[in-house]
Write a protein that holds these residues in place. Structure first.
Motif, mmCIF file in Angstrom:
data_model
loop_
_atom_site.group_PDB
_atom_site.id
_atom_site.type_symbol
_atom_site.label_atom_id
_atom_site.label_comp_id
_atom_site.label_asym_id
_atom_site.label_seq_id
_atom_site.Cartn_x
_atom_site.Cartn_y
_atom_site.Cartn_z
ATOM 1 N N LYS A 1 -4.265 57.305 77.240
ATOM 2 C CA LYS A 1 -4.467 57.637 75.834
ATOM 3 C C LYS A 1 -3.341 57.112 74.950
ATOM 4 C CE LYS A 1 -4.954 61.952 75.190
ATOM 5 N NZ LYS A 1 -5.214 63.374 75.043
ATOM 6 N N ARG A 2 -2.169 56.912 75.527
ATOM 7 C CA ARG A 2 -1.012 56.507 74.721
ATOM 8 C C ARG A 2 -0.174 55.500 75.509
ATOM 9 N NH1 ARG A 2 4.229 59.300 73.046
ATOM 10 N NH2 ARG A 2 4.442 58.702 70.870
ATOM 11 N N ILE A 3 0.175 54.383 74.869
ATOM 12 C CA ILE A 3 1.013 53.370 75.494
ATOM 13 C C ILE A 3 2.261 53.175 74.640
ATOM 14 C CG2 ILE A 3 1.188 51.001 76.319
ATOM 15 C CD1 ILE A 3 -1.887 50.972 76.513
ATOM 16 N N ARG A 4 3.391 53.581 75.182
ATOM 17 C CA ARG A 4 4.689 53.376 74.518
ATOM 18 C C ARG A 4 5.237 52.038 74.977
ATOM 19 N NH1 ARG A 4 8.791 56.220 76.266
ATOM 20 N NH2 ARG A 4 9.940 55.993 74.344
ATOM 21 N N CYS A 5 5.686 51.228 74.043
ATOM 22 C CA CYS A 5 6.212 49.913 74.373
ATOM 23 C C CYS A 5 7.660 49.782 73.918
ATOM 24 C CB CYS A 5 5.373 48.822 73.706
ATOM 25 S SG CYS A 5 3.668 48.805 74.269
ATOM 26 N N VAL A 6 8.454 49.169 74.766
ATOM 27 C CA VAL A 6 9.842 48.858 74.436
ATOM 28 C C VAL A 6 10.009 47.352 74.627
ATOM 29 C CG1 VAL A 6 12.274 49.227 75.012
ATOM 30 C CG2 VAL A 6 10.640 51.122 75.233
ATOM 31 N N LEU A 7 10.365 46.687 73.549
ATOM 32 C CA LEU A 7 10.586 45.252 73.587
ATOM 33 C C LEU A 7 12.004 44.980 73.111
ATOM 34 C CD1 LEU A 7 7.561 45.830 72.070
ATOM 35 C CD2 LEU A 7 7.356 43.472 72.781
ATOM 36 N N TYR A 8 12.616 43.959 73.645
ATOM 37 C CA TYR A 8 13.955 43.623 73.181
ATOM 38 C C TYR A 8 14.176 42.125 73.257
ATOM 39 C CZ TYR A 8 15.570 43.014 78.040
ATOM 40 O OH TYR A 8 15.747 42.574 79.327
ATOM 41 N N ASP A 9 15.138 41.665 72.471
ATOM 42 C CA ASP A 9 15.554 40.271 72.531
ATOM 43 C C ASP A 9 16.832 40.193 73.349
ATOM 44 O OD1 ASP A 9 13.497 39.273 70.956
ATOM 45 O OD2 ASP A 9 14.607 39.505 69.093
ATOM 46 N N MET A 10 16.825 39.352 74.372
ATOM 47 C CA MET A 10 18.035 39.152 75.175
ATOM 48 C C MET A 10 19.148 38.617 74.276
ATOM 49 S SD MET A 10 16.765 37.386 78.664
ATOM 50 C CE MET A 10 15.119 37.680 79.258
ATOM 51 N N LEU A 11 20.368 38.810 74.710
ATOM 52 C CA LEU A 11 21.526 38.324 73.975
ATOM 53 C C LEU A 11 21.360 36.834 73.681
ATOM 54 C CD1 LEU A 11 24.310 39.457 73.037
ATOM 55 C CD2 LEU A 11 25.262 38.308 75.025
ATOM 56 N N LEU B 1 7.516 50.904 69.967
ATOM 57 C CA LEU B 1 6.295 51.173 69.237
ATOM 58 C C LEU B 1 5.238 51.770 70.140
ATOM 59 C CD1 LEU B 1 4.120 48.097 68.794
ATOM 60 C CD2 LEU B 1 6.428 47.771 69.592
ATOM 61 N N ILE B 2 4.281 52.394 69.516
ATOM 62 C CA ILE B 2 3.106 52.931 70.207
ATOM 63 C C ILE B 2 1.956 52.000 69.852
ATOM 64 C CG2 ILE B 2 1.567 54.911 70.475
ATOM 65 C CD1 ILE B 2 4.495 55.522 71.237
ATOM 66 N N VAL B 3 1.369 51.359 70.854
ATOM 67 C CA VAL B 3 0.274 50.435 70.558
ATOM 68 C C VAL B 3 -1.088 51.074 70.753
ATOM 69 C CG1 VAL B 3 1.569 48.345 71.019
ATOM 70 C CG2 VAL B 3 0.265 49.398 72.850
ATOM 71 N N GLN C 1 3.380 39.467 71.095
ATOM 72 C CA GLN C 1 2.613 40.028 69.988
ATOM 73 C C GLN C 1 1.103 40.046 70.252
ATOM 74 O OE1 GLN C 1 3.926 41.701 67.447
ATOM 75 N NE2 GLN C 1 1.839 42.233 66.891
ATOM 76 N N LEU C 2 0.550 38.961 70.759
ATOM 77 C CA LEU C 2 -0.896 38.928 71.026
ATOM 78 C C LEU C 2 -1.285 39.933 72.105
ATOM 79 C CD1 LEU C 2 -1.698 35.115 70.832
ATOM 80 C CD2 LEU C 2 -2.294 36.894 69.176
ATOM 81 N N LEU C 3 -0.440 40.098 73.098
ATOM 82 C CA LEU C 3 -0.695 41.090 74.145
ATOM 83 C C LEU C 3 -0.689 42.496 73.559
ATOM 84 C CD1 LEU C 3 -1.138 41.878 77.071
ATOM 85 C CD2 LEU C 3 1.333 41.745 77.400
ATOM 86 N N LEU C 4 0.244 42.784 72.677
ATOM 87 C CA LEU C 4 0.298 44.104 72.035
ATOM 88 C C LEU C 4 -0.963 44.365 71.218
ATOM 89 C CD1 LEU C 4 4.013 44.136 70.861
ATOM 90 C CD2 LEU C 4 3.034 45.318 72.833
ATOM 91 N N GLU C 5 -1.433 43.353 70.539
ATOM 92 C CA GLU C 5 -2.674 43.498 69.770
ATOM 93 C C GLU C 5 -3.853 43.775 70.691
ATOM 94 O OE1 GLU C 5 -3.021 40.058 67.231
ATOM 95 O OE2 GLU C 5 -1.043 40.437 66.354
ATOM 96 N N ALA C 6 -3.905 43.098 71.824
ATOM 97 C CA ALA C 6 -4.987 43.333 72.785
ATOM 98 C C ALA C 6 -4.905 44.748 73.356
ATOM 99 C CB ALA C 6 -4.935 42.309 73.905
ATOM 100 N N LEU C 7 -3.705 45.207 73.656
ATOM 101 C CA LEU C 7 -3.546 46.572 74.168
ATOM 102 C C LEU C 7 -3.981 47.609 73.145
ATOM 103 C CD1 LEU C 7 -0.131 46.478 76.054
ATOM 104 C CD2 LEU C 7 -2.394 46.836 77.046
ATOM 105 N N SER C 8 -3.701 47.345 71.894
ATOM 106 C CA SER C 8 -4.082 48.313 70.864
ATOM 107 C C SER C 8 -5.596 48.467 70.780
ATOM 108 C CB SER C 8 -3.506 47.924 69.509
ATOM 109 O OG SER C 8 -4.133 46.767 69.019
ATOM 110 N N ASN C 9 -6.328 47.439 71.177
ATOM 111 C CA ASN C 9 -7.786 47.509 71.170
ATOM 112 C C ASN C 9 -8.329 48.408 72.273
ATOM 113 O OD1 ASN C 9 -7.984 45.840 68.947
ATOM 114 N ND2 ASN C 9 -8.059 43.998 70.202
ATOM 115 N N LEU C 10 -7.511 48.756 73.263
ATOM 116 C CA LEU C 10 -7.951 49.652 74.331
ATOM 117 C C LEU C 10 -8.378 51.008 73.779
ATOM 118 C CD1 LEU C 10 -5.333 49.050 77.159
ATOM 119 C CD2 LEU C 10 -7.737 48.386 77.158
ATOM 120 N N CYS C 11 -7.762 51.418 72.709
ATOM 121 C CA CYS C 11 -8.084 52.725 72.124
ATOM 122 C C CYS C 11 -9.497 52.764 71.560
ATOM 123 C CB CYS C 11 -7.092 53.086 71.035
ATOM 124 S SG CYS C 11 -5.495 53.526 71.709
#
Length: 125
Positions: free
Chosen positions: A64-74, A14-16, A46-56
């Motif tokens: 100007k743009r933050i691309r995020c890659v999140l995954y769930d371990m096996l 996602l782009i935050v 999730q809360l960190l992503l919300e805080a990062l989105s407020n940077l804009c």
């Protein structure tokens, strides 16, 4: 998604932060890979992503743009559970992270990592 053979992992991209403001920054776009802790999931960020989105909202903030890659371990979150004990070794988790970085990030962009609990142990190996 099969990140590598026999490794069905849940991956979310996602782009935050995507600002339309002008910038002369050398680093207008960055990417962050998030590595969660044991017995957790990518949702812990999730809360960190919300805080990062407020940077804009701040005209002076970079990038100007933050691309995020999140995954769930096996075996965690939305990733599949495999009954083979060796599938959960540190070596396998390290290989998963390497495959995710290779498959989901762009080599020409700055890459950062955010990890928690067992995540740094995998990341810094």
């Amino acid at each position: 998604e099969q990140v590598r053979d026999g490794r069905p992992l849940f991956v979310r991209e996602l782009i935050v932060c995507q600002s339309s403001r002008d910038s002369n920054s050398l680093c207008d776009e960055v990417q962050v890979v998030y590595v969660h802790g044991s017995c957790a999931s990518q949702e812990q960020f999730q809360l960190l992503l919300e805080a990062l989105s407020n940077l804009c909202d701040d005209a002076s903030s970079k990038p100007k743009r933050i691309r995020c890659v999140l995954y769930d371990m096996l075996g965690c979150g939305q990733s599949e559970v495999i009954r083979e004990w060796g599938a959960y070794s540190k070596t396998e988790f390290e290989a998963d992270l390497g495959a995710i970085v290779e498959k989901y990030t762009e080599s020409k962009l700055p890459l950062y990592f955010c990890s928690h609990s067992y995540g740094p142990n995998i990341l810094l190996s």
